[in-house]
Design a protein around this motif. Sequence first.
Motif, PDB file in Angstrom:
ATOM      1  N   ARG A 100      64.230  53.169  17.926  1.00 27.21           N
ATOM      2  CA  ARG A 100      64.114  52.544  18.939  1.00 27.21           C
ATOM      3  C   ARG A 100      63.558  53.154  20.036  1.00 27.21           C
ATOM      4  NH1 ARG A 100      64.402  49.432  15.355  1.00 27.21           N
ATOM      5  NH2 ARG A 100      65.550  47.619  15.162  1.00 27.21           N
ATOM      6  N   VAL A 101      63.506  54.550  19.822  1.00 27.25           N
ATOM      7  CA  VAL A 101      63.354  55.441  21.282  1.00 27.25           C
ATOM      8  C   VAL A 101      62.002  56.171  20.972  1.00 27.25           C
ATOM      9  CG1 VAL A 101      65.768  55.474  21.557  1.00 27.25           C
ATOM     10  CG2 VAL A 101      64.815  57.117  20.021  1.00 27.25           C
ATOM     11  N   PHE A 102      60.983  55.851  20.505  1.00 27.62           N
ATOM     12  CA  PHE A 102      59.705  56.325  20.518  1.00 27.62           C
ATOM     13  C   PHE A 102      58.802  55.840  21.727  1.00 27.62           C
ATOM     14  CE2 PHE A 102      61.181  57.094  16.226  1.00 27.62           C
ATOM     15  CZ  PHE A 102      60.679  58.336  15.950  1.00 27.62           C
ATOM     16  N   MET A 103      59.408  56.023  22.890  1.00 29.55           N
ATOM     17  CA  MET A 103      58.716  55.842  24.022  1.00 29.55           C
ATOM     18  C   MET A 103      58.987  56.926  25.216  1.00 29.55           C
ATOM     19  SD  MET A 103      61.711  53.906  23.869  1.00 29.55           S
ATOM     20  CE  MET A 103      63.124  53.247  24.923  1.00 29.55           C
ATOM     21  N   ASP A 104      58.243  56.734  26.275  1.00 32.72           N
ATOM     22  CA  ASP A 104      58.285  57.918  27.254  1.00 32.72           C
ATOM     23  C   ASP A 104      59.462  57.780  28.044  1.00 32.72           C
ATOM     24  OD1 ASP A 104      55.846  58.689  26.671  1.00 32.72           O
ATOM     25  OD2 ASP A 104      54.822  57.534  27.919  1.00 32.72           O
ATOM     26  N   GLU A 105      60.267  58.832  28.108  1.00 35.78           N
ATOM     27  CA  GLU A 105      61.307  59.487  28.996  1.00 35.78           C
ATOM     28  C   GLU A 105      62.380  58.237  29.060  1.00 35.78           C
ATOM     29  OE1 GLU A 105      59.784  59.475  33.123  1.00 35.78           O
ATOM     30  OE2 GLU A 105      58.518  61.143  32.557  1.00 35.78           O
ATOM     31  N   MET A 178      61.053  51.233  21.276  1.00 38.20           N
ATOM     32  CA  MET A 178      59.601  51.367  20.465  1.00 38.20           C
ATOM     33  C   MET A 178      59.907  51.992  19.231  1.00 38.20           C
ATOM     34  SD  MET A 178      56.106  53.217  21.289  1.00 38.20           S
ATOM     35  CE  MET A 178      55.536  51.830  22.118  1.00 38.20           C
ATOM     36  N   CYS A 179      59.781  51.229  17.967  1.00 34.96           N
ATOM     37  CA  CYS A 179      60.067  51.889  16.739  1.00 34.96           C
ATOM     38  C   CYS A 179      59.069  52.835  16.256  1.00 34.96           C
ATOM     39  CB  CYS A 179      60.020  50.714  15.586  1.00 34.96           C
ATOM     40  SG  CYS A 179      61.300  49.333  15.908  1.00 34.96           S
ATOM     41  N   ASP A 181      57.265  52.938  13.536  1.00 36.21           N
ATOM     42  CA  ASP A 181      55.748  52.390  13.188  1.00 36.21           C
ATOM     43  C   ASP A 181      55.036  51.905  14.427  1.00 36.21           C
ATOM     44  OD1 ASP A 181      57.275  50.018  13.661  1.00 36.21           O
ATOM     45  OD2 ASP A 181      56.941  49.385  11.725  1.00 36.21           O
ATOM     46  N   GLU A 182      55.710  51.312  15.365  1.00 42.00           N
ATOM     47  CA  GLU A 182      54.949  50.701  16.675  1.00 42.00           C
ATOM     48  C   GLU A 182      54.241  51.965  17.372  1.00 42.00           C
ATOM     49  OE1 GLU A 182      57.291  47.104  18.442  1.00 42.00           O
ATOM     50  OE2 GLU A 182      58.680  48.896  18.244  1.00 42.00           O
ATOM     51  N   TYR A 183      54.957  53.071  17.463  1.00 44.60           N
ATOM     52  CA  TYR A 183      54.412  54.271  17.889  1.00 44.60           C
ATOM     53  C   TYR A 183      53.092  54.601  17.461  1.00 44.60           C
ATOM     54  CZ  TYR A 183      53.918  58.852  19.712  1.00 44.60           C
ATOM     55  OH  TYR A 183      53.336  60.185  20.614  1.00 44.60           O
ATOM     56  N   VAL A 184      52.890  54.325  16.213  1.00 41.87           N
ATOM     57  CA  VAL A 184      51.542  54.604  15.275  1.00 41.87           C
ATOM     58  C   VAL A 184      50.652  53.597  15.733  1.00 41.87           C
ATOM     59  CG1 VAL A 184      50.477  55.001  13.101  1.00 41.87           C
ATOM     60  CG2 VAL A 184      52.786  56.401  13.763  1.00 41.87           C
ATOM     61  N   ARG A 185      51.149  52.422  15.698  1.00 37.29           N
ATOM     62  CA  ARG A 185      50.127  51.097  15.871  1.00 37.29           C
ATOM     63  C   ARG A 185      49.670  51.169  17.226  1.00 37.29           C
ATOM     64  NH1 ARG A 185      54.024  48.672  12.954  1.00 37.29           N
ATOM     65  NH2 ARG A 185      54.988  47.801  14.730  1.00 37.29           N
TER      66      ARG A 185
END
Length: 328
Positions: A100-105, A178-179, A181-185
Amino acid sequence: MATDVFDSWLARFDAAVAARGRGPFTYPRAFHHDGGGHGFHLVFGSVVHGDEVGSLPAVVAIAEALVAGTLRHAGRLTLFVGNPEAARAGQRFLEADLNRVFMDEPPDCHEVRRARELRPVLDAADVFIDLHQTIEHTRHAFYIFPFQEDGWLWARALGATAMWVTRHQGTANSTGAMCADEYVRARQLPGITIELSQRGFGTGAEPRAEAAIRRARALSDAIAGGTTTQRDAARAEPELTFLVTTHREKFDRDDLALRPGLDNFLEVRAGDLLSAPGAPELRAPRDGWILFPKYPPRLADGSYKKPLPGEIYRIVTPLPGHPRDLYR
Protein backbone atom coordinates in the motif's frame (compact mmCIF):
# COMPACT_ATOMS: atom_id res chain seq x y z
CA MET A 1 4.59 -20.82 9.04
CA ALA A 2 7.77 -22.59 10.15
CA THR A 3 10.55 -20.00 10.13
CA ASP A 4 13.22 -22.63 9.47
CA VAL A 5 11.40 -23.71 6.28
CA PHE A 6 11.20 -20.11 5.08
CA ASP A 7 14.85 -19.51 5.97
CA SER A 8 15.87 -22.58 3.97
CA TRP A 9 14.12 -21.33 0.83
CA LEU A 10 15.43 -17.80 1.36
CA ALA A 11 18.99 -19.11 1.71
CA ARG A 12 18.63 -20.91 -1.64
CA PHE A 13 17.30 -17.71 -3.21
CA ASP A 14 20.23 -15.72 -1.80
CA ALA A 15 22.65 -18.34 -3.17
CA ALA A 16 21.11 -17.93 -6.64
CA VAL A 17 21.47 -14.15 -6.35
CA ALA A 18 25.12 -14.60 -5.34
CA ALA A 19 25.69 -16.88 -8.33
CA ARG A 20 23.97 -14.66 -10.91
CA GLY A 21 23.82 -11.18 -9.37
CA ARG A 22 21.28 -8.41 -8.86
CA GLY A 23 21.91 -6.77 -12.20
CA PRO A 24 21.48 -2.99 -12.02
CA PHE A 25 19.55 -3.09 -8.72
CA THR A 26 20.79 -2.40 -5.21
CA TYR A 27 18.04 -4.29 -3.37
CA PRO A 28 19.78 -7.47 -2.09
CA ARG A 29 16.79 -9.83 -2.48
CA ALA A 30 16.50 -9.30 -6.25
CA PHE A 31 17.66 -12.01 -8.68
CA HIS A 32 18.35 -10.67 -12.17
CA HIS A 33 18.88 -12.59 -15.40
CA ASP A 34 19.84 -11.02 -18.71
CA GLY A 35 19.96 -13.43 -21.65
CA GLY A 36 21.34 -10.75 -23.98
CA GLY A 37 18.89 -11.54 -26.78
CA HIS A 38 16.38 -8.74 -26.26
CA GLY A 39 15.64 -6.02 -23.75
CA PHE A 40 12.07 -6.90 -22.72
CA HIS A 41 12.03 -7.06 -18.92
CA LEU A 42 9.74 -9.32 -16.85
CA VAL A 43 9.56 -8.67 -13.10
CA PHE A 44 7.94 -11.00 -10.56
CA GLY A 45 7.21 -10.18 -6.92
CA SER A 46 7.02 -12.78 -4.15
CA VAL A 47 6.37 -12.42 -0.40
CA VAL A 48 5.24 -8.81 -0.70
CA HIS A 49 3.06 -9.79 2.25
CA GLY A 50 5.11 -11.63 4.85
CA ASP A 51 2.51 -14.33 5.44
CA GLU A 52 2.17 -15.12 1.71
CA VAL A 53 5.22 -17.32 1.24
CA GLY A 54 3.81 -20.02 -1.04
CA SER A 55 5.29 -18.70 -4.28
CA LEU A 56 8.85 -18.60 -2.91
CA PRO A 57 9.73 -22.23 -3.83
CA ALA A 58 8.67 -21.51 -7.42
CA VAL A 59 10.77 -18.35 -7.52
CA VAL A 60 13.74 -20.30 -6.18
CA ALA A 61 13.23 -23.09 -8.73
CA ILE A 62 13.22 -20.59 -11.61
CA ALA A 63 16.29 -18.75 -10.32
CA GLU A 64 18.22 -21.99 -9.83
CA ALA A 65 17.23 -23.27 -13.29
CA LEU A 66 18.43 -20.03 -14.90
CA VAL A 67 21.74 -20.26 -13.02
CA ALA A 68 22.17 -23.92 -13.98
CA GLY A 69 21.25 -23.26 -17.62
CA THR A 70 18.44 -25.83 -17.58
CA LEU A 71 16.06 -22.94 -18.29
CA ARG A 72 16.96 -20.44 -20.98
CA HIS A 73 15.59 -16.96 -21.43
CA ALA A 74 16.72 -14.55 -24.11
CA GLY A 75 15.51 -11.41 -22.40
CA ARG A 76 15.66 -9.87 -18.93
CA LEU A 77 13.90 -11.36 -15.92
CA THR A 78 13.95 -10.22 -12.29
CA LEU A 79 12.55 -12.04 -9.27
CA PHE A 80 12.35 -10.32 -5.88
CA VAL A 81 11.39 -11.32 -2.34
CA GLY A 82 9.56 -8.29 -0.98
CA ASN A 83 9.29 -8.54 2.80
CA PRO A 84 11.37 -11.39 4.21
CA GLU A 85 11.66 -9.60 7.56
CA ALA A 86 7.88 -9.79 8.06
CA ALA A 87 7.89 -13.42 6.91
CA ARG A 88 10.53 -14.33 9.49
CA ALA A 89 8.39 -12.63 12.14
CA GLY A 90 5.38 -14.64 10.99
CA GLN A 91 3.48 -11.45 10.16
CA ARG A 92 1.83 -9.87 7.15
CA PHE A 93 3.94 -6.76 7.71
CA LEU A 94 5.98 -5.17 10.48
CA GLU A 95 4.76 -1.57 10.53
CA ALA A 96 2.68 -0.90 7.40
CA ASP A 97 1.28 -2.93 4.52
CA LEU A 98 4.09 -3.01 1.95
CA ASN A 99 1.52 -3.39 -0.83
CA ARG A 100 0.00 0.00 0.00
CA VAL A 101 3.00 2.34 0.25
CA PHE A 102 4.35 2.69 -3.30
CA MET A 103 3.63 6.42 -3.42
CA ASP A 104 5.55 9.61 -2.78
CA GLU A 105 6.55 10.65 0.73
CA PRO A 106 4.45 8.43 2.99
CA PRO A 107 5.44 8.27 6.71
CA ASP A 108 8.79 6.57 7.28
CA CYS A 109 8.85 2.94 8.45
CA HIS A 110 10.32 -0.44 7.43
CA GLU A 111 7.85 -1.08 4.60
CA VAL A 112 8.11 2.45 3.23
CA ARG A 113 11.89 2.09 3.07
CA ARG A 114 11.45 -1.28 1.36
CA ALA A 115 9.08 0.22 -1.22
CA ARG A 116 11.72 2.83 -2.01
CA GLU A 117 14.28 0.04 -2.51
CA LEU A 118 11.90 -1.81 -4.83
CA ARG A 119 10.76 1.13 -6.91
CA PRO A 120 13.86 1.05 -9.19
CA VAL A 121 13.08 -2.61 -9.94
CA LEU A 122 9.48 -1.74 -10.83
CA ASP A 123 10.62 1.31 -12.81
CA ALA A 124 12.60 -1.03 -15.07
CA ALA A 125 9.74 -3.51 -15.66
CA ASP A 126 7.94 -3.92 -18.98
CA VAL A 127 5.50 -6.32 -17.27
CA PHE A 128 5.15 -6.83 -13.53
CA ILE A 129 3.44 -9.92 -12.11
CA ASP A 130 2.86 -9.96 -8.35
CA LEU A 131 2.36 -13.40 -6.78
CA HIS A 132 -0.03 -13.31 -3.82
CA GLN A 133 -2.13 -15.64 -1.65
CA THR A 134 -5.44 -15.23 0.16
CA ILE A 135 -5.82 -15.40 3.95
CA GLU A 136 -8.65 -17.94 3.85
CA HIS A 137 -9.04 -20.89 1.49
CA THR A 138 -9.91 -19.97 -2.08
CA ARG A 139 -11.84 -22.24 -4.43
CA HIS A 140 -10.20 -20.61 -7.45
CA ALA A 141 -6.94 -18.87 -8.22
CA PHE A 142 -7.80 -15.43 -9.60
CA TYR A 143 -6.37 -12.27 -11.05
CA ILE A 144 -7.26 -9.06 -9.24
CA PHE A 145 -6.38 -5.71 -10.80
CA PRO A 146 -8.17 -2.94 -12.76
CA PHE A 147 -8.88 -3.36 -16.44
CA GLN A 148 -6.08 -2.32 -18.74
CA GLU A 149 -5.85 -3.41 -22.36
CA ASP A 150 -2.28 -4.71 -22.21
CA GLY A 151 -2.86 -6.25 -18.80
CA TRP A 152 -5.91 -8.11 -20.12
CA LEU A 153 -3.96 -9.48 -23.10
CA TRP A 154 -1.12 -10.65 -20.86
CA ALA A 155 -3.44 -12.19 -18.27
CA ARG A 156 -5.40 -14.08 -20.93
CA ALA A 157 -2.22 -15.26 -22.69
CA LEU A 158 -0.70 -16.41 -19.39
CA GLY A 159 -3.66 -18.65 -18.64
CA ALA A 160 -2.76 -18.69 -14.93
CA THR A 161 -6.48 -18.72 -14.06
CA ALA A 162 -9.81 -18.20 -15.79
CA MET A 163 -11.11 -15.75 -13.15
CA TRP A 164 -10.43 -12.02 -13.04
CA VAL A 165 -11.83 -9.70 -10.37
CA THR A 166 -11.50 -6.37 -12.10
CA ARG A 167 -12.67 -2.77 -11.91
CA HIS A 168 -12.35 0.51 -13.81
CA GLN A 169 -8.74 1.57 -14.20
CA GLY A 170 -9.41 4.89 -12.50
CA THR A 171 -10.54 3.20 -9.27
CA ALA A 172 -7.85 2.81 -6.60
CA ASN A 173 -7.63 -0.36 -4.52
CA SER A 174 -7.34 1.66 -1.29
CA THR A 175 -7.85 5.38 -0.77
CA GLY A 176 -4.59 7.20 -0.13
CA ALA A 177 -2.46 4.14 -0.90
CA MET A 178 -0.72 2.56 -3.87
CA CYS A 179 -0.03 -1.13 -4.51
CA ALA A 180 3.03 -2.37 -6.35
CA ASP A 181 1.00 -3.30 -9.43
CA GLU A 182 -0.71 0.12 -9.36
CA TYR A 183 2.72 1.74 -9.33
CA VAL A 184 3.61 -0.05 -12.57
CA ARG A 185 0.23 0.64 -14.20
CA ALA A 186 0.75 4.34 -13.48
CA ARG A 187 3.50 4.07 -16.12
CA GLN A 188 0.87 2.68 -18.54
CA LEU A 189 2.45 -0.79 -18.38
CA PRO A 190 0.89 -4.10 -17.31
CA GLY A 191 0.85 -4.62 -13.55
CA ILE A 192 -0.86 -7.94 -12.76
CA THR A 193 -1.68 -9.52 -9.40
CA ILE A 194 -2.50 -13.23 -9.13
CA GLU A 195 -4.02 -14.71 -5.98
CA LEU A 196 -2.65 -18.24 -6.24
CA SER A 197 -4.01 -20.13 -3.24
CA GLN A 198 -4.51 -19.86 0.50
CA ARG A 199 -1.44 -18.44 2.22
CA GLY A 200 1.39 -20.70 3.28
CA PHE A 201 3.56 -23.41 1.81
CA GLY A 202 2.01 -26.46 0.16
CA THR A 203 -1.41 -24.99 -0.60
CA GLY A 204 -1.11 -25.02 -4.38
CA ALA A 205 0.73 -21.75 -5.00
CA GLU A 206 4.07 -23.27 -6.01
CA PRO A 207 3.05 -25.08 -9.25
CA ARG A 208 0.77 -22.22 -10.30
CA ALA A 209 3.48 -19.63 -9.73
CA GLU A 210 6.13 -21.63 -11.56
CA ALA A 211 3.81 -22.26 -14.50
CA ALA A 212 2.99 -18.54 -14.72
CA ILE A 213 6.67 -17.54 -14.68
CA ARG A 214 7.61 -20.12 -17.30
CA ARG A 215 4.69 -19.13 -19.51
CA ALA A 216 5.51 -15.42 -19.23
CA ARG A 217 9.14 -16.15 -20.07
CA ALA A 218 8.16 -18.08 -23.20
CA LEU A 219 5.67 -15.38 -24.23
CA SER A 220 8.14 -12.53 -23.90
CA ASP A 221 10.77 -14.41 -25.92
CA ALA A 222 8.22 -15.24 -28.63
CA ILE A 223 6.84 -11.69 -28.80
CA ALA A 224 10.30 -10.09 -28.79
CA GLY A 225 11.47 -12.62 -31.39
CA GLY A 226 8.57 -11.83 -33.70
CA THR A 227 7.07 -15.34 -33.77
CA THR A 228 3.80 -14.09 -32.27
CA THR A 229 2.13 -10.90 -31.11
CA GLN A 230 0.70 -10.10 -27.73
CA ARG A 231 -2.81 -10.09 -29.19
CA ASP A 232 -2.38 -13.38 -31.07
CA ALA A 233 -0.98 -15.04 -27.94
CA ALA A 234 -4.05 -13.90 -26.03
CA ARG A 235 -6.45 -15.06 -28.73
CA ALA A 236 -4.93 -18.54 -28.54
CA GLU A 237 -6.25 -18.88 -24.96
CA PRO A 238 -9.87 -18.91 -23.70
CA GLU A 239 -11.42 -15.61 -22.71
CA LEU A 240 -11.42 -14.82 -19.00
CA THR A 241 -14.44 -14.70 -16.71
CA PHE A 242 -14.79 -11.08 -15.56
CA LEU A 243 -16.04 -10.37 -12.03
CA VAL A 244 -16.59 -7.10 -10.21
CA THR A 245 -17.03 -6.20 -6.56
CA THR A 246 -20.66 -5.25 -5.96
CA HIS A 247 -20.70 -5.09 -2.16
CA ARG A 248 -18.20 -4.33 0.60
CA GLU A 249 -19.26 -4.85 4.21
CA LYS A 250 -17.52 -2.38 6.52
CA PHE A 251 -15.53 -3.80 9.42
CA ASP A 252 -15.94 -0.97 11.91
CA ARG A 253 -17.06 -2.69 15.15
CA ASP A 254 -15.50 -5.19 17.53
CA ASP A 255 -18.73 -7.14 17.86
CA LEU A 256 -18.88 -8.05 14.16
CA ALA A 257 -17.95 -11.65 13.31
CA LEU A 258 -18.53 -14.00 10.40
CA ARG A 259 -19.90 -17.49 10.82
CA PRO A 260 -17.28 -20.22 10.45
CA GLY A 261 -16.61 -21.77 7.06
CA LEU A 262 -16.84 -18.80 4.70
CA ASP A 263 -14.12 -18.92 2.08
CA ASN A 264 -13.25 -17.24 -1.19
CA PHE A 265 -15.71 -17.96 -4.00
CA LEU A 266 -18.31 -19.53 -1.75
CA GLU A 267 -21.59 -18.91 -3.56
CA VAL A 268 -24.22 -17.03 -1.55
CA ARG A 269 -27.79 -15.97 -2.19
CA ALA A 270 -29.40 -12.69 -1.17
CA GLY A 271 -30.53 -13.03 2.44
CA ASP A 272 -28.08 -15.79 3.42
CA LEU A 273 -26.94 -15.40 7.04
CA LEU A 274 -23.21 -14.65 7.16
CA SER A 275 -22.72 -13.59 10.78
CA ALA A 276 -21.58 -15.78 13.68
CA PRO A 277 -24.04 -16.76 16.43
CA GLY A 278 -24.41 -13.92 18.93
CA ALA A 279 -22.88 -11.31 16.62
CA PRO A 280 -24.83 -8.50 14.92
CA GLU A 281 -26.73 -9.94 11.99
CA LEU A 282 -25.02 -9.82 8.62
CA ARG A 283 -26.91 -11.12 5.59
CA ALA A 284 -25.79 -11.24 2.00
CA PRO A 285 -27.40 -8.27 0.26
CA ARG A 286 -27.35 -9.97 -3.14
CA ASP A 287 -26.44 -13.15 -4.99
CA GLY A 288 -22.76 -13.64 -5.74
CA TRP A 289 -19.55 -15.07 -4.38
CA ILE A 290 -17.82 -14.24 -1.11
CA LEU A 291 -14.37 -12.73 -1.41
CA PHE A 292 -11.81 -11.92 1.29
CA PRO A 293 -13.74 -13.01 4.41
CA LYS A 294 -11.95 -11.86 7.58
CA TYR A 295 -11.48 -13.80 10.82
CA PRO A 296 -8.90 -11.75 12.74
CA PRO A 297 -7.81 -13.09 16.16
CA ARG A 298 -9.17 -11.44 19.25
CA LEU A 299 -7.18 -10.04 22.19
CA ALA A 300 -7.67 -11.20 25.78
CA ASP A 301 -10.37 -8.58 26.38
CA GLY A 302 -12.39 -9.84 23.41
CA SER A 303 -11.56 -6.93 21.11
CA TYR A 304 -9.79 -7.24 17.79
CA LYS A 305 -6.21 -6.12 17.34
CA LYS A 306 -6.23 -2.69 15.69
CA PRO A 307 -6.32 -1.44 13.05
CA LEU A 308 -9.28 -3.41 11.76
CA PRO A 309 -9.38 -4.30 8.05
CA GLY A 310 -11.55 -1.92 6.07
CA GLU A 311 -14.06 -4.63 5.22
CA ILE A 312 -15.11 -7.91 6.79
CA TYR A 313 -16.09 -9.44 3.44
CA ARG A 314 -17.04 -8.46 -0.07
CA ILE A 315 -19.28 -9.94 -2.75
CA VAL A 316 -18.27 -10.27 -6.37
CA THR A 317 -20.61 -10.89 -9.30
CA PRO A 318 -20.15 -11.38 -13.05
CA LEU A 319 -19.50 -8.23 -15.01
CA PRO A 320 -22.39 -7.66 -17.47
CA GLY A 321 -20.18 -7.48 -20.53
CA HIS A 322 -16.55 -7.17 -21.52
CA PRO A 323 -14.61 -4.54 -19.53
CA ARG A 324 -13.08 -3.31 -22.78
CA ASP A 325 -16.55 -2.10 -23.73
CA LEU A 326 -17.83 -1.14 -20.27
CA TYR A 327 -14.75 0.71 -19.00
CA ARG A 328 -13.98 3.02 -21.90
